[in-house]
Every structure is written in structure tokens, then in C-alpha cells.
Design a protein around this motif. Structure first.
Motif, PDB file in Angstrom:
ATOM      1  N   PRO A  95     205.213   0.444  81.119  1.00  9.81           N
ATOM      2  CA  PRO A  95     206.660   0.583  81.341  1.00  9.81           C
ATOM      3  C   PRO A  95     207.408  -0.710  81.053  1.00  9.81           C
ATOM      4  CG  PRO A  95     205.475   0.517  83.428  1.00  9.81           C
ATOM      5  CD  PRO A  95     204.438   0.605  82.360  1.00  9.81           C
ATOM      6  N   LEU A  96     208.570  -0.578  80.460  1.00 11.52           N
ATOM      7  CA  LEU A  96     209.367  -1.736  80.084  1.00 11.52           C
ATOM      8  C   LEU A  96     209.734  -2.600  81.271  1.00 11.52           C
ATOM      9  CD1 LEU A  96     211.787   0.050  77.590  1.00 11.52           C
ATOM     10  CD2 LEU A  96     210.209  -1.798  76.967  1.00 11.52           C
ATOM     11  N   ASP A  97     210.198  -1.970  82.356  1.00 12.84           N
ATOM     12  CA  ASP A  97     210.683  -2.773  83.480  1.00 12.84           C
ATOM     13  C   ASP A  97     209.567  -3.563  84.138  1.00 12.84           C
ATOM     14  OD1 ASP A  97     209.488  -0.493  84.546  1.00 12.84           O
ATOM     15  OD2 ASP A  97     211.195   0.056  85.820  1.00 12.84           O
ATOM     16  N   ARG A  98     208.393  -2.959  84.305  1.00 14.41           N
ATOM     17  CA  ARG A  98     207.290  -3.688  84.941  1.00 14.41           C
ATOM     18  C   ARG A  98     206.722  -4.764  84.009  1.00 14.41           C
ATOM     19  NH1 ARG A  98     202.724  -0.774  87.450  1.00 14.41           N
ATOM     20  NH2 ARG A  98     202.588  -2.756  88.574  1.00 14.41           N
ATOM     21  N   LEU A 103     206.620 -10.831  83.225  1.00 16.39           N
ATOM     22  CA  LEU A 103     207.052 -12.061  82.562  1.00 16.39           C
ATOM     23  C   LEU A 103     207.962 -12.888  83.454  1.00 16.39           C
ATOM     24  CD1 LEU A 103     205.852 -10.516  80.136  1.00 16.39           C
ATOM     25  CD2 LEU A 103     207.777 -11.328  78.781  1.00 16.39           C
ATOM     26  N   LEU A 104     208.698 -12.226  84.337  1.00 12.93           N
ATOM     27  CA  LEU A 104     209.615 -12.921  85.252  1.00 12.93           C
ATOM     28  C   LEU A 104     208.923 -13.368  86.539  1.00 12.93           C
ATOM     29  CD1 LEU A 104     212.605 -10.490  84.757  1.00 12.93           C
ATOM     30  CD2 LEU A 104     212.668 -12.938  84.230  1.00 12.93           C
ATOM     31  N   GLY A 105     207.636 -13.018  86.683  1.00 15.95           N
ATOM     32  CA  GLY A 105     206.902 -13.414  87.885  1.00 15.95           C
ATOM     33  C   GLY A 105     207.297 -12.638  89.120  1.00 15.95           C
ATOM     34  N   LYS A 106     207.682 -11.374  88.962  1.00 14.22           N
ATOM     35  CA  LYS A 106     208.153 -10.558  90.070  1.00 14.22           C
ATOM     36  C   LYS A 106     207.009  -9.788  90.739  1.00 14.22           C
ATOM     37  CE  LYS A 106     212.577 -11.439  89.364  1.00 14.22           C
ATOM     38  NZ  LYS A 106     213.459 -12.054  90.374  1.00 14.22           N
ATOM     39  N   ALA A 107     207.224  -9.442  91.998  1.00 16.22           N
ATOM     40  CA  ALA A 107     206.206  -8.710  92.758  1.00 16.22           C
ATOM     41  C   ALA A 107     205.928  -7.338  92.160  1.00 16.22           C
ATOM     42  CB  ALA A 107     206.645  -8.563  94.216  1.00 16.22           C
ATOM     43  N   GLU A 108     206.902  -6.744  91.476  1.00 11.98           N
ATOM     44  CA  GLU A 108     206.725  -5.427  90.873  1.00 11.98           C
ATOM     45  C   GLU A 108     206.222  -5.519  89.427  1.00 11.98           C
ATOM     46  OE1 GLU A 108     207.036  -2.480  92.440  1.00 11.98           O
ATOM     47  OE2 GLU A 108     207.353  -3.684  94.242  1.00 11.98           O
ATOM     48  N   GLY A 109     205.852  -6.701  88.988  1.00 15.28           N
ATOM     49  CA  GLY A 109     205.324  -6.858  87.636  1.00 15.28           C
ATOM     50  C   GLY A 109     203.995  -6.154  87.475  1.00 15.28           C
ATOM     51  N   LEU A 110     203.566  -5.993  86.243  1.00 14.58           N
ATOM     52  CA  LEU A 110     202.325  -5.272  85.963  1.00 14.58           C
ATOM     53  C   LEU A 110     201.132  -5.866  86.694  1.00 14.58           C
ATOM     54  CD1 LEU A 110     202.700  -4.646  82.113  1.00 14.58           C
ATOM     55  CD2 LEU A 110     202.862  -2.941  83.940  1.00 14.58           C
ATOM     56  N   CYS A 111     201.116  -7.179  86.838  1.00 12.68           N
ATOM     57  CA  CYS A 111     200.032  -7.867  87.558  1.00 12.68           C
ATOM     58  C   CYS A 111     200.576  -8.573  88.794  1.00 12.68           C
ATOM     59  CB  CYS A 111     199.324  -8.858  86.639  1.00 12.68           C
ATOM     60  SG  CYS A 111     198.616  -8.129  85.159  1.00 12.68           S
ATOM     61  N   ARG A 112     201.642  -8.008  89.344  1.00  8.63           N
ATOM     62  CA  ARG A 112     202.288  -8.561  90.539  1.00  8.63           C
ATOM     63  C   ARG A 112     202.769  -9.995  90.314  1.00  8.63           C
ATOM     64  NH1 ARG A 112     198.372  -7.139  95.496  1.00  8.63           N
ATOM     65  NH2 ARG A 112     200.210  -7.782  96.685  1.00  8.63           N
ATOM     66  N   GLY A 113     203.101 -10.292  89.065  1.00  7.25           N
ATOM     67  CA  GLY A 113     203.654 -11.591  88.728  1.00  7.25           C
ATOM     68  C   GLY A 113     202.639 -12.693  88.531  1.00  7.25           C
ATOM     69  N   LYS A 114     201.355 -12.355  88.518  1.00  9.26           N
ATOM     70  CA  LYS A 114     200.312 -13.379  88.451  1.00  9.26           C
ATOM     71  C   LYS A 114     199.739 -13.586  87.055  1.00  9.26           C
ATOM     72  CE  LYS A 114     198.936 -12.435  93.225  1.00  9.26           C
ATOM     73  NZ  LYS A 114     197.857 -11.981  94.120  1.00  9.26           N
ATOM     74  N   GLY A 115     200.076 -12.718  86.121  1.00 10.06           N
ATOM     75  CA  GLY A 115     199.516 -12.834  84.782  1.00 10.06           C
ATOM     76  C   GLY A 115     200.456 -13.486  83.799  1.00 10.06           C
ATOM     77  N   GLY A 116     201.710 -13.079  83.856  1.00  5.44           N
ATOM     78  CA  GLY A 116     202.697 -13.660  82.968  1.00  5.44           C
ATOM     79  C   GLY A 116     202.567 -13.189  81.530  1.00  5.44           C
ATOM     80  N   ALA A 317     215.402  -4.613  81.803  1.00 10.64           N
ATOM     81  CA  ALA A 317     215.459  -6.043  82.120  1.00 10.64           C
ATOM     82  C   ALA A 317     216.305  -6.286  83.362  1.00 10.64           C
ATOM     83  CB  ALA A 317     216.005  -6.829  80.938  1.00 10.64           C
ATOM     84  N   ARG A 318     217.422  -5.592  83.477  1.00 10.46           N
ATOM     85  CA  ARG A 318     218.283  -5.763  84.658  1.00 10.46           C
ATOM     86  C   ARG A 318     217.555  -5.365  85.939  1.00 10.46           C
ATOM     87  NH1 ARG A 318     222.528  -4.276  80.984  1.00 10.46           N
ATOM     88  NH2 ARG A 318     222.202  -2.046  81.362  1.00 10.46           N
ATOM     89  N   ARG A 319     216.812  -4.265  85.883  1.00 10.28           N
ATOM     90  CA  ARG A 319     216.047  -3.854  87.064  1.00 10.28           C
ATOM     91  C   ARG A 319     215.030  -4.925  87.447  1.00 10.28           C
ATOM     92  NH1 ARG A 319     215.945   1.152  84.420  1.00 10.28           N
ATOM     93  NH2 ARG A 319     213.764   0.878  83.772  1.00 10.28           N
ATOM     94  N   ALA A 320     214.328  -5.439  86.447  1.00 11.15           N
ATOM     95  CA  ALA A 320     213.280  -6.426  86.724  1.00 11.15           C
ATOM     96  C   ALA A 320     213.864  -7.716  87.297  1.00 11.15           C
ATOM     97  CB  ALA A 320     212.499  -6.718  85.445  1.00 11.15           C
ATOM     98  N   ILE A 321     214.995  -8.141  86.776  1.00 17.32           N
ATOM     99  CA  ILE A 321     215.625  -9.366  87.284  1.00 17.32           C
ATOM    100  C   ILE A 321     215.971  -9.230  88.758  1.00 17.32           C
ATOM    101  CG2 ILE A 321     217.714 -10.788  87.111  1.00 17.32           C
ATOM    102  CD1 ILE A 321     217.643 -10.247  84.075  1.00 17.32           C
ATOM    103  N   ALA A 322     216.347  -8.022  89.176  1.00 12.04           N
ATOM    104  CA  ALA A 322     216.767  -7.792  90.563  1.00 12.04           C
ATOM    105  C   ALA A 322     215.594  -7.672  91.534  1.00 12.04           C
ATOM    106  CB  ALA A 322     217.624  -6.531  90.638  1.00 12.04           C
ATOM    107  N   TRP A 323     214.379  -7.516  91.043  1.00 11.37           N
ATOM    108  CA  TRP A 323     213.230  -7.367  91.938  1.00 11.37           C
ATOM    109  C   TRP A 323     212.928  -8.677  92.658  1.00 11.37           C
ATOM    110  CZ3 TRP A 323     209.894  -4.533  87.736  1.00 11.37           C
ATOM    111  CH2 TRP A 323     210.243  -3.180  87.727  1.00 11.37           C
ATOM    112  N   PRO A 324     212.308  -8.601  93.826  1.00 15.51           N
ATOM    113  CA  PRO A 324     211.992  -9.821  94.583  1.00 15.51           C
ATOM    114  C   PRO A 324     210.790 -10.563  94.016  1.00 15.51           C
ATOM    115  CG  PRO A 324     211.147  -7.906  95.744  1.00 15.51           C
ATOM    116  CD  PRO A 324     211.944  -7.371  94.576  1.00 15.51           C
ATOM    117  N   ALA A 325     210.716 -11.826  94.338  1.00 20.20           N
ATOM    118  CA  ALA A 325     209.536 -12.622  93.990  1.00 20.20           C
ATOM    119  C   ALA A 325     208.383 -12.209  94.899  1.00 20.20           C
ATOM    120  CB  ALA A 325     209.836 -14.105  94.162  1.00 20.20           C
TER     121      ALA A 325
END
Length: 337
Positions: A95-98, A103-116, A317-325
Motif C-alpha cells: 500500500p502506498l500510505d504504509r 520512509l517517514l519512520g512512522k509507527a504505521e509504516g510497513l516495518c513500523r518505521g524501522k526499515g526505512g 502521503a498526507r495520511r502517512a505524514i499525519a501518523w504518529p512516530a
């Protein structure tokens, strides 16, 4: 002095005919390539705005390779790729947003922000990871193929890698093992003409990298990597060959990265006119022109599709930016399996 300039003059002027596919087929291919193109454009903008840390390696111009190959795969197949792997992971269905979230290092990222950027992974769609070390994922692909053989799943393992990786020991070891064991693997060289800042002619004694397949007794196929229809056809044959138990294939998809090696690279080492020459064969433009010529779409319909996808990517991108760290307390989770 060795001529290190590269031009697309050896390629056909137009993509393969679109007549063989269903009516919506070309539009689906175009949509996938546009998602990747706009994702990379948005990623560059986010880095420029200081919203992403670290580095990133973009793949504008190479979309036809990832889309064409991944369209030949099915659910359950495995894919690994390089640090320039955003396109391949998205082509597998992430999914685009995850993906933005990662890439933004967010908790909802594909790897919870740990892969980048350089370790983008989504196992749920068979994307088993981008790899920062050149060639490091090729043995992993052999492992995926071996596991599929032992489990009898009928799955195929695919690896994307750059032209520079064909000079790495892991490349030769991986192809050798895959050939000896006749594993269901497909190795895809994304020959974008440069290994970091070095042109292919400065690092490699041959010009047709697919010829290296002969050393391992497997088919070596060269394809125009800016022609998504041609790439899908070649990949489809290789995937079916692997799935049927006939062993691996090496595909060389000749393409061009339109940006520098990384976000800090202006690409000033390119000979004058080289980039412009390749831009005339932009894979998205080629497909769009072929669709219009074949009566598959009008210019107005293509403009509407581009805008639709552009908005889709921007909203993701807007959704991802709004997610928490991520919560700092989770930093040691998911370290070991």
C-alpha cells in the motif's frame, strides 16, 4: 579512451503491440507505473522538505522493469530487490500510505518505521525486502526458491539487482547454485547503465550482461527495459519455465535511471545529451503513445488517469505524514524472529 556514454539507439522506437492484451490491460500497466513515478517524485519532495531522514535512491525511468516483471508473478511468489527498490515493492502490491509511512519512520509504516527507504519490506505481498548491501539478497532468493522446491508450493522467487551486482561474488554463487539445483528462480538485472557513479563500460568487460547466463547453463535474455509489454512477456516466459521445474533464467532489462544515484547526486558525470536521449524513451511516455496509437485511450483519458493517480499518491502521503512516530518502548521489538 573508452567511450562511456550510453544511448538507447539499439532499442526499437515503439513498444510491442498492445493488441494481444485485454482492453483494460494497458491502462492497468500504466496506472502501476504512474503510482511508482509519482511516489518517487513525492518522496524526493518530502526529503527536500526535511520530512525524511537518511538517504534514498529513486527509480524514475525504471518503472517498466518492476511493473513488467511483477505482473508475471502470482500470490505466494517471493521477490527481493535492491536499495533502489521502492518501485518493486509497490509493484508487488504494497500500500502506498504504509510505504510512505515506512520512509517517514512512522509507527504505521510497513516495518513500523524501522526499515526505512533501503530496507522496504512487505511480506504480506511477497516483497521480502530491499537490501542496502549490493548483491546480498541474491542468496536469499536462492533460499526462497529452495524452500518452494522442498515445500512443493509451486512458488517462484525473483531477484531484482543492478548491473554492478553482476561483478559481485554473491551473483556468481547464487546463479551457480540455482542452476545446479534447477531452482524456480528468476534473476533480473536492472541495467540502468551506472553502478553508482561509474558507467558500465568502466567496470565490466562485456556489454551484454545476459551473456553471463551461459556460464551457468541457463537462458540469458536481453529485453528493452523501457517497454513494459516486452518486459512482462519475457518475465512471463521465465516465470512459467521456473514454475514448470525447468530451472532459472537470467533477464537483462536495459533501462536508465533519470535521477542521480542518490538524492544528493546531481549526475554531473553523465555525458552531454545522454539523459535527454533516454528521456525521449521514457517508459511511461512510450506506453501512453502506444495506447493512443492503438486506440486504447485518448489523450484526454490519459491526462485524467494521470491526475487521478497523482491525487491518490498525494493523499497517501498526507495520511502517512499525519501518523504518529513509534513509541520509543517498541524499539527492541521485532529484532529477532
Amino acid at each position: 579512451m573508452t567511450d562511456t556514454s550510453t544511448t538507447p539507439s539499439d532499442h526499437a522506437a515503439e513498444p510491442r503491440t498492445l493488441a494481444a492484451g485485454p482492453p483494460g490491460d494497458a491502462a492497468d500497466l500504466l496506472r502501476d507505473m504512474l503510482r511508482i513515478r509519482f511516489f518517487e517524485d513525492e518522496t524526493q519532495d518530502l526529503f527536500t522538505r526535511g520530512l525524511m531522514r537518511g538517504s534514498t535512491h529513486l527509480c524514475q525511468g525504471q518503472e517498466a522493469v518492476s511493473v513488467g516483471v511483477c505482473r508475471a508473478l502470482r500470490h505466494g511468489d517471493a521477490m527481493t530487490c535492491t536499495y533502489r527498490g521502492h518501485g518493486a515493492v509497490l509493484a508487488m502490491g504494497a500500500p502506498l500510505d504504509r510505504a510512505f509511512g515506512e520512509l517517514l519512520g512512522k509507527a504505521e509504516g510497513l516495518c513500523r518505521g524501522k526499515g526505512g527507504s533501503m530496507h522496504l519490506t512487505d511480506v504480506s505481498v511477497g516483497a521480502y525486502g530491499s537490501n542496502a548491501i549490493v548483491g546480498a539478497h541474491l542468496p536469499i532468493t536462492v533460499g526462497h526458491a529452495l524452500a518452494a522446491r522442498h515445500r512443493g508450493t509451486g512458488a517462484v522467487a525473483v531477484a531484482f539487482f543492478g548491473d554492478g551486482a553482476t561483478n559481485i561474488g554473491a551473483f556468481h554463487e547464487s546463479l551457480n547454485l540455482a542452476a545446479i539445483w534447477r531452482l524456480p528462480a528468476v534473476f533480473v538485472i536492472e541495467n540502468n547503465q551506472y553502478g553508482e557513479y561509474s558507467p558500465l563500460a568502466a567496470t565490466t568487460p562485456i556489454t551484454r550482461l545476459a551473456d553471463r547466463a551461459a556460464s551457468y547453463g541457463m537462458p540469458g535474455v536481453h529485453v528493452d527495459g523501457n517497454d513494459v509489454v516486452a518486459v512482462r512477456a519475457v518475465a512471463g516466459e521465465a516465470v512459467e519455465r521456473a514454475r514448470a521445474g525447468d530451472g532459472p533464467t537470467l533477464i537483462e532489462a536495459e533501462t536508465y535511471r533519470q535521477s542521480g544515484h542518490s538524492r544528493s547526486d546531481p549526475g554531473t558525470y553523465r555525458p552531454p545529451g545522454e539523459l535527454e536521449s533516454w528521456l525521449r524513451r521514457d517508459p511511461i511516455t512510450l506506453l501512453q503513445d502506444a495506447m493512443v496509437a492503438a486506440g486504447r485511450a485518448s489523450s484526454e483519458e490519459l491526462s485524467a488517469l494521470r491526475e487521478e493517480v497523482r491525487q491518490e499518491v498525494a493523499e497517501a502521503a498526507r495520511r502517512a505524514i499525519a501518523w504518529p512516530a513509534p513509541d520509543p518502548r517498541t524499539r527492541f521489538e521485532d529484532i529477532y524472529a
